[in-house]
Write an enzyme that holds these catalytic residues in place. Structure first.
Site, mmCIF file in Angstrom:
data_model
loop_
_atom_site.group_PDB
_atom_site.id
_atom_site.type_symbol
_atom_site.label_atom_id
_atom_site.label_comp_id
_atom_site.label_asym_id
_atom_site.label_seq_id
_atom_site.Cartn_x
_atom_site.Cartn_y
_atom_site.Cartn_z
ATOM 1 C CD GLU A 86 -19.266 -28.997 -2.204
ATOM 2 O OE1 GLU A 86 -19.965 -29.521 -1.313
ATOM 3 O OE2 GLU A 86 -19.022 -27.774 -2.232
HETATM 4 C C1 BMA Z 1 -21.837 -25.939 -1.493
HETATM 5 C C2 BMA Z 1 -22.906 -26.579 -2.339
HETATM 6 C C3 BMA Z 1 -24.072 -27.025 -1.567
HETATM 7 C C4 BMA Z 1 -24.340 -26.208 -0.345
HETATM 8 C C5 BMA Z 1 -23.479 -24.994 -0.263
HETATM 9 C C6 BMA Z 1 -23.645 -24.219 1.001
HETATM 10 O O1 BMA Z 1 -20.657 -26.540 -1.444
HETATM 11 O O2 BMA Z 1 -22.387 -27.510 -3.197
HETATM 12 O O3 BMA Z 1 -23.917 -28.362 -1.235
HETATM 13 O O4 BMA Z 1 -25.642 -25.876 -0.269
HETATM 14 O O5 BMA Z 1 -22.193 -25.397 -0.357
HETATM 15 O O6 BMA Z 1 -23.212 -24.941 2.118
#
Ligand code: BMA
Length: 828
Positions: A429
């Site tokens: 991300e």
């Molecule tokens: C995602 C993951 C984590 C996170 C999850 C829940 O995008 O990559 O960074 O824990 O969301 O929010």
């Protein structure tokens, strides 16, 4: 041969500058050491996490003594090998500094020839706190993450497990310690530094192996050569020798005739071969030996133009497959206390739920070897992120880049022989973060991003593991504008509009994405997991302690909001915990069924997340203690190779029925549908033969009950769909014309009988007088595995569920304590 002095085991630790020592065990980490010595309270009890923050702010000194014989000292090469130091360490041997480390993910080797002595030696490893280190650098150049309230800014400055600094499913507990093996290695002549095995699948009836060994010479006396043998079990299946050389690398070519190929879970077996490389001198004396276990297969990410844009799917031995799985996070905040049993339990749980892939998410660790060994054995492919997540990183800093390059090389070399390893992925991300407004060009520019994720990491993969694909980030869009990170026509996507975006589950039906590598929904762990970290007065989800465990901003509000859309608000704490699990299971079931219906346009779903690092509420399907949540039982059904799914059409009372076929051939059977009232009286029932081609999802029926239902109250009707093959129901789906909260459920009056079955397992026969939804069996004082749970059951379909307790139990004990629950009980 090489000789080793193992330095794991008993050490002592003290606060830097303090005389008091405690005895500890290596590998380990400071928190578990202090916990074992009863110097700190359990951080996973109530809000003790806040009481132990000082541990991460302190510098710690680990030390031990060990003996060395004089003949050990006579060896030509003496090296201290540290397979994992967390993180800012200074290593002293007999008062001499032999090295320093600043990267948890690297292996560190130090020449100790000049300071090792015969007799007693003292080794000291001082760990400085990571917090002032990042703070100091961050003051000069700030590197923010996603700005979550608990997260210190600047964690991108240090190469340490990102989630150590807190995440939206885990605590802030900044560890330090010797977290992997540590030993002194001694040898003469030379050693095998590295082995790289590449496979050639273009041959007829054989697989070619090309085994490259890099040889590190300690002296230039005489020539040496590599002999490679390949075994299947005890049987030698191929053998060849390299040429005699003085130094450098050598390549040995072999062929395995009639190879048994390795397949992902549910596609075939996982045969494994051992490759043994031996280094011998001119007299035939063995100088060094290295073993690697491999599987024979090709495993590729296929990206090619197609009708919808660009494909994104995995192909094993030339066969495309739909990826079914979940995201993996560290299985404990204190990663060194995850034993083989826990790894085995979790990865077996993934395989039992019909998964074929786990994504080792970039905010945790490059996992321990045993993780990949188990994935090899169980057919779980691994999507491996490099450890970068949700933050800016100093890719403008050459020292940082050099450090990361070595980290990547170490881990690619360590993991590339695993047949389960499917993909290297740059980060989690970061492209999404760069696109948003939260990070400035100064903090991390696209140019710096590219240096690291578009050039350096793929270069390392290309050089050291050219057979494997590299993907820059998850999510990533390979075409057009990079800021369009969740482009539905190509690449992978993180689809968070359900949950973070508050959209209804039906939103998944609007997605046309190619590969859904993250989407999720939270739930609470079951009461048995919650009790040990709470006092009775904490047992309300809005208590200070329960809220302490909820790390997602607004997480509990989201759960309750969605819950009220579907279900009645339960009247007590325990019921609420269970109902959140059913809600979560329904959310993910809806998403996965929808994605599997769009095969082959969509070719994969990895839900967020398989496991937990502590006992709080989260998106996991298996809780911290290893207990399966409702979602995991449901995953076993919605990830089964053959999936019947029904979906309500826009017209009221009309249902579309689909069958998704991931088996290895076309499938024929019967679709059976039964409309029943909530008392269990059949209104109408019918069946029809259906055939579904391989690798496809077909709509097999549209059922129109609009007229019939217009005369009845929708809350009194239920639609049951079954796919029957050779007289057996292999997949089923339940549809209710009304929201579950509006269903007129009646007491199902369940009756159970428990019989001994086989190998310490029991058969539990369940029948009901009236239909029951999400029925689950529960033993308040015992744990074990039910063959199925959280299922819908109707009077004319009694069920036999097998149960294997984890600790020995008698049928009588089960009979006495077994609780049978369903939605009816939660609505009371
Ligand atoms: C995602 C993951 C984590 C996170 C999850 C829940 O995008 O990559 O960074 O824990 O969301 O929010």
């Amino acid at each position: 041969m090489q000789e080793k002095i193992d330095l794991t085991g008993k050490w002592s630790v003290s606060r830097k500058g303090d005389a008091e020592n405690i005895e500890v065990s290596v590998p380990g980490c400071i928190h578990t050491d202090l916990l074992a010595a009863e110097k700190i309270p359990d951080p996973f009890y109530r809000d003790n996490e806040s009481l132990v923050q000082w541990v991460g702010e302190t510098a710690w000194v680990y030390s031990r003594t060990f003996n060395v014989s004089s003949c050990f000292l006579d060896r030509e090469s003496l090296t201290l090998c540290c397979n994992g130091l967390d993180t800012l360490a200074t290593i002293e041997l007999n008062g001499h500094v032999v090295g320093e480390s600043d990267n948890m993910f690297r292996t560190w080797e130090f020449d100790v020839g000049s300071c090792l002595k015969a007799g007693q030696n003292e080794l000291k490893v001082t760990f400085e706190s990571a917090l002032p280190y990042i703070e100091e650098r961050n003051q000069k150049h700030s590197l923010p993450g996603f700005g979550r309230s608990y997260e210190p800014s600047g964690r991108g400055w240090i190469r340490k497990s990102p989630c150590n600094f807190g995440w939206d499913w885990g605590p802030v507990l900044v560890t330090c310690g010797i977290w992997r093996d540590i030993f002194i290695r001694a040898g003469d002549l030379g050693r095998i530094e590295d082995v790289h095995i590449q496979q050639d699948h273009s041959l007829h009836g054989a697989v070619g192996l090309s085994v490259d060994t890099d040889i590190d010479r300690f002296s230039d006396t005489g020539e040496i050569k590599t002999i490679v043998r390949v075994y299947r079990g005890d049987k030698l299946v191929a053998e060849n020798d390299g040429k005699y050389i003085c130094a450098g690398s050598s390549t040995v070519e072999l062929q395995i005739q009639n190879p048994d190929l390795w397949w992902p879970n549910n596609m075939g077996e996982q045969p494994l071969y051992h490759v043994v490389a031996e280094l011998v001198d001119e007299r035939g004396t063995i100088v060094d030996r290295v073993k690697k276990r491999i599987g024979l297969r090709t495993l590729k990410l296929v990206r090619k133009p197609d009708n919808w844009g660009e494909s994104f799917y995995f192909e094993v031995n030339g066969k495309p497959f739909f990826t079914k799985g979940a995201n993996w996070i560290p299985a404990d905040t204190f990663v060194t206390r995850v034993g083989v049993d826990k790894y085995e339990h979790l990865i077996k749980s993934a395989a039992e739920a019909n998964m074929n892939m786990l994504r080792v998410w970039g905010g945790g660790i490059y996992e321990q070897d045993v993780f990949y060994d188990l994935c090899d054995e169980l057919g779980i492919c691994v999507w491996q992120d490099f450890m970068f997540a949700c933050s800016t990183y100093p890719a403008f800093d050459d020292g940082f880049l050099a450090n990361v390059r070595t980290e990547a090389e170490d881990n690619v070399r360590r993991l590339r022989h695993h047949p389960s390893l499917a993909l290297w992925c740059g980060n989690n991300e970061i492209e999404q973060g760069l696109t948003g407004n939260e990070w400035s060009e100064h903090q991390m520019s696209w140019k710096d991003y590219s240096k690291l994720f578009d050039r350096m990491l793929p270069e390392v993969v290309e050089e050291l593991d050219p057979e494997r694909d590299y993907w820059p980030g998850s999510p990533h869009t390979p075409r057009g504008d990079r800021s369009d990170f969740n482009n539905p026509t190509c690449g992978d996507a993180h689809l968070w509009s359900v949950w973070h975006g508050g959209k209804p589950f039906e939103w998944y039906d609007s997605c046309t994405h190619r590969f859904n590598s993250e989407f999720g929904f939270q739930s609470f762990p079951e009461p048995k997991t919650v009790y040990p970290f709470t006092k009775p007065e904490d047992r309300n989800v809005t208590s200070r302690i329960m809220e302490h465990y909820q790390r997602c901003a607004g997480g509990n509000k989201k759960i309750i909001t969605y819950l009220l859309d579907c279900f009645r608000l339960p009247c007590d704490f325990e019921k609420l915990l269970w109902l959140t699990q059913i809600l979560q299971g329904e959310a993910i079931r809806y998403g996965v069924e929808s994605f599997r219906r769009s095969m082959p346009r969509a070719m994969g779903t990895l839900y967020w997340q398989l496991n937990d690092c502590w006992p709080g509420p989260s998106w996991s399907s298996v809780d911290y203690t290893g207990r399966w949540k409702a979602l995991h039982y449901m995953a076993r059904r919605f990830y089964a190779p053959l999936l019947l799914s029904g979906v309500a059409a826009t017209e009221r009372g009309v249902f579309d029925v689909y069958v998704t076929n991931d088996r290895s051939g076309s499938v024929s059977g019967e679709l059976l549908w039964t409309l029943m009232d909530t008392e269990g009286r059949v209104q109408t029932e019918n069946k029809e033969p259906v055939t579904i081609p391989i690798g496809r999802c077909s709509q097999v029926k549209r059922l129109d009950f609009s007229e019939l239902l217009s005369k009845q109250r929708s809350g009194e009707q239920m639609l049951w769909l079954e796919f029957i093959e050779k007289g057996e129901t292999v997949s089923e789906s339940f549809q209710s014309p009304a929201m579950p909260k509006h269903l007129q459920l009646h007491d199902p009056c369940p009756a159970v009988s428990v019989e001994e079955w086989k190998e310490d397992s029991f058969c539990i026969n369940v029948r009901v007088r009236r239909p029951a939804l999400w029925m689950w069996l529960e033993l308040p004082d015992a744990d074990g595995r039910f063959s199925d749970n959280f299922f819908h059951i109707r009077p004319d379909r009694p069920r036999a569920v097998t149960f294997k307790p984890f600790a020995k139990m008698s049928a009588e004990e089960i009979r006495k304590t077994l609780k049978v629950n369903s939605l009816f009980d939660l609505h009371l």
